[in-house]
Design a protein around this motif. Sequence first.
Motif, PDB file in Angstrom:
ATOM      1  N   VAL A   1      25.144  12.600  -7.462  1.00 58.41           N
ATOM      2  CA  VAL A   1      25.083  11.324  -8.176  1.00 58.41           C
ATOM      3  C   VAL A   1      26.490  10.788  -8.416  1.00 58.41           C
ATOM      4  O   VAL A   1      26.753   9.589  -8.276  1.00 58.41           O
ATOM      5  CB  VAL A   1      24.309  11.499  -9.494  1.00 58.41           C
ATOM      6  CG1 VAL A   1      24.263  10.192 -10.252  1.00 58.41           C
ATOM      7  CG2 VAL A   1      22.908  11.975  -9.215  1.00 58.41           C
ATOM      8  N   LYS A   2      27.418  11.681  -8.745  1.00 55.84           N
ATOM      9  CA  LYS A   2      28.800  11.246  -8.948  1.00 55.84           C
ATOM     10  C   LYS A   2      29.418  10.775  -7.640  1.00 55.84           C
ATOM     11  O   LYS A   2      30.208   9.823  -7.632  1.00 55.84           O
ATOM     12  CB  LYS A   2      29.628  12.395  -9.536  1.00 55.84           C
ATOM     13  CG  LYS A   2      29.484  12.528 -11.024  1.00 55.84           C
ATOM     14  CD  LYS A   2      30.612  13.302 -11.644  1.00 55.84           C
ATOM     15  CE  LYS A   2      30.549  14.756 -11.368  1.00 55.84           C
ATOM     16  NZ  LYS A   2      31.550  15.518 -12.123  1.00 55.84           N
TER      17      LYS A   2
ATOM     18  N   ALA B   1      23.841   9.672 -14.211  1.00 52.29           N
ATOM     19  CA  ALA B   1      23.011   8.469 -14.128  1.00 52.29           C
ATOM     20  C   ALA B   1      23.653   7.321 -14.892  1.00 52.29           C
ATOM     21  O   ALA B   1      23.547   6.162 -14.492  1.00 52.29           O
ATOM     22  CB  ALA B   1      21.619   8.757 -14.668  1.00 52.29           C
ATOM     23  N   ALA B   2      24.361   7.630 -15.996  1.00 53.07           N
ATOM     24  CA  ALA B   2      25.012   6.579 -16.780  1.00 53.07           C
ATOM     25  C   ALA B   2      26.092   5.879 -15.969  1.00 53.07           C
ATOM     26  O   ALA B   2      26.340   4.688 -16.163  1.00 53.07           O
ATOM     27  CB  ALA B   2      25.613   7.173 -18.054  1.00 53.07           C
ATOM     28  N   LEU B   3      26.737   6.629 -15.037  1.00 54.87           N
ATOM     29  CA  LEU B   3      27.776   6.004 -14.218  1.00 54.87           C
ATOM     30  C   LEU B   3      27.193   4.923 -13.318  1.00 54.87           C
ATOM     31  O   LEU B   3      27.765   3.845 -13.172  1.00 54.87           O
ATOM     32  CB  LEU B   3      28.455   7.062 -13.353  1.00 54.87           C
ATOM     33  CG  LEU B   3      29.219   8.135 -14.093  1.00 54.87           C
ATOM     34  CD1 LEU B   3      29.722   9.160 -13.102  1.00 54.87           C
ATOM     35  CD2 LEU B   3      30.371   7.515 -14.821  1.00 54.87           C
ATOM     36  N   VAL B   4      26.031   5.223 -12.698  1.00 55.26           N
ATOM     37  CA  VAL B   4      25.444   4.270 -11.754  1.00 55.26           C
ATOM     38  C   VAL B   4      25.045   2.991 -12.486  1.00 55.26           C
ATOM     39  O   VAL B   4      25.096   1.900 -11.918  1.00 55.26           O
ATOM     40  CB  VAL B   4      24.248   4.917 -11.027  1.00 55.26           C
ATOM     41  CG1 VAL B   4      23.652   3.958 -10.027  1.00 55.26           C
ATOM     42  CG2 VAL B   4      24.693   6.168 -10.326  1.00 55.26           C
ATOM     43  N   GLY B   5      24.664   3.106 -13.756  1.00 56.83           N
ATOM     44  CA  GLY B   5      24.251   1.941 -14.519  1.00 56.83           C
ATOM     45  C   GLY B   5      25.334   0.907 -14.719  1.00 56.83           C
ATOM     46  O   GLY B   5      25.052  -0.234 -15.051  1.00 56.83           O
ATOM     47  N   LEU B   6      26.611   1.304 -14.532  1.00 59.75           N
ATOM     48  CA  LEU B   6      27.709   0.368 -14.761  1.00 59.75           C
ATOM     49  C   LEU B   6      28.101  -0.398 -13.509  1.00 59.75           C
ATOM     50  O   LEU B   6      28.907  -1.315 -13.565  1.00 59.75           O
ATOM     51  CB  LEU B   6      28.938   1.133 -15.275  1.00 59.75           C
ATOM     52  CG  LEU B   6      28.792   1.788 -16.643  1.00 59.75           C
ATOM     53  CD1 LEU B   6      29.919   2.738 -16.894  1.00 59.75           C
ATOM     54  CD2 LEU B   6      28.767   0.730 -17.712  1.00 59.75           C
ATOM     55  N   ILE B   7      27.551  -0.017 -12.346  1.00 56.27           N
ATOM     56  CA  ILE B   7      28.014  -0.574 -11.070  1.00 56.27           C
ATOM     57  C   ILE B   7      27.270  -1.878 -10.772  1.00 56.27           C
ATOM     58  O   ILE B   7      26.049  -1.906 -10.822  1.00 56.27           O
ATOM     59  CB  ILE B   7      27.750   0.437  -9.935  1.00 56.27           C
ATOM     60  CG1 ILE B   7      28.446   1.748 -10.208  1.00 56.27           C
ATOM     61  CG2 ILE B   7      28.175  -0.133  -8.596  1.00 56.27           C
ATOM     62  CD1 ILE B   7      29.919   1.698 -10.090  1.00 56.27           C
TER      63      ILE B   7
END
Lengths: 123, 335
Positions: free
Chosen positions: B251-252, B103-109
């Motif tokens: 998610v990834k 989920a932290a990855l999606v927050g950066l997009i």
Amino acid sequence: MVAQGIPEIGAYIGFLFVSTVALVIVLRLFITPKDPRPTPEKKKPFESGQIAVGPGRTRFIIQYYPYLLMFVVYDVIAMFLFAWGLNLRALGAPGSVPVLVFIVVLLIPLGYALHLANHRENW
Amino acid sequence: MASVLGPLQPIVDMVTSPLFLQIVLFPGLTSIAIIGALLGWLERKLTARVQLRVGPLYASPAGGILQMFADLIKLAFKELFVPENSDAFFFIMAPTTGLVLGAALVGLIPFAPGLQIANIEVGLPAFLAIITLSPTLILLAGWSANSKFPFIGGLRALFQQTAYEIPLWLSALGVIMMAGTLNLAQIVAAQSTGWFIIPQALGAFIFLVTSVAEMERLPFDLPEAESEIMMGWQAEYTGVLFLAAQGPGFVKLYAFSALFSVMYLGGFLGPGFLPPLFWMLLKTLIIIVLIMLLRSTFPRVRLDQLLRAGWTTLLTLAILNIGITYLLVVGLPTL
């Protein structure tokens, strides 16, 4: 802020959804019903239906160990290039000469290490 | 401000603030959960179509689209137990932390101008640094289970990481050299004159291959290869924990496809007759379908093949790509 009806309701629905999923996961983690008829086989590690033999934490694969050693060195080195790439337009060709020499100097031991690693695979 | 809600006013303000809406709704947690489940359905349906099967059919009026939600409910109510002699703390925490990392990855997009949870200056390295932690979690999960198949899967994740990690970072370096910034929103803005997929075609290819290896999807799904080591590091997980172990994969996939379209396909840039968000999601969906078709097309590689290809072919191509990018940005050396 209060007057925006739809986002507020949307946020509540989203918040309820997320907290419900989180609540279900947490509840399932801690309020698991007792197995009425527990068997010793149930908690054994899975080994394709066979009875588990020996320790679960087996040995490491040593034949790829040279790649791990190379990774520890070259992963850090790849990070140094980011500082150069970020300022490439400001540095231009004169500022890039040391970095290009750095890359070439690093590639020679990398080639030799790969030569050794590919031979160690034949163990 | 005159409060009609009394002491509840700060809570209502927080809940209706744009950042909170972004975190909870889109692009945040709710959309991640729903998109993850829909991607699970899409993958099963698409793979089935490629293999001349039907795929999920019954769990809805339209093509079994609710199948993953049904699986989710089933898994949530299965009995949960930890195998004996295992390290229960790490056994439970490793897949749960993996869910948070996804989920932290999606927050950066950046999904559209302003529609980004965390617009940080070092967005691209932060994304790659967060994703670097996931093989460590897989090794931890495999080690803590005290079982042979999970441990072998965890070790494979460790060795696989050494093969793809450096080409992944070096292919991202090409984009940074072109854009001159690490901020993902500014990388999108730098592509207003032309998408980076054209000057960075080689880098985009390396990034796609290494990100598929990073996601541990076929043809690089060695840590969970279900036909040889029985789901690998996930073998001992049941119920909710199995869900937490499976979920980050989708998610990834979503996050990496979004990052690919941000880095190479111009992100949310597109013709003005449709909103930027539409173009972003369309490009992401195209990359997702491409990666899913790779899964149903190619056989699995061996670990030594992957290590050798990563350290020789991919690394050489990545360095070649840096050389090409250098010539594109700085120009030919004048002698």
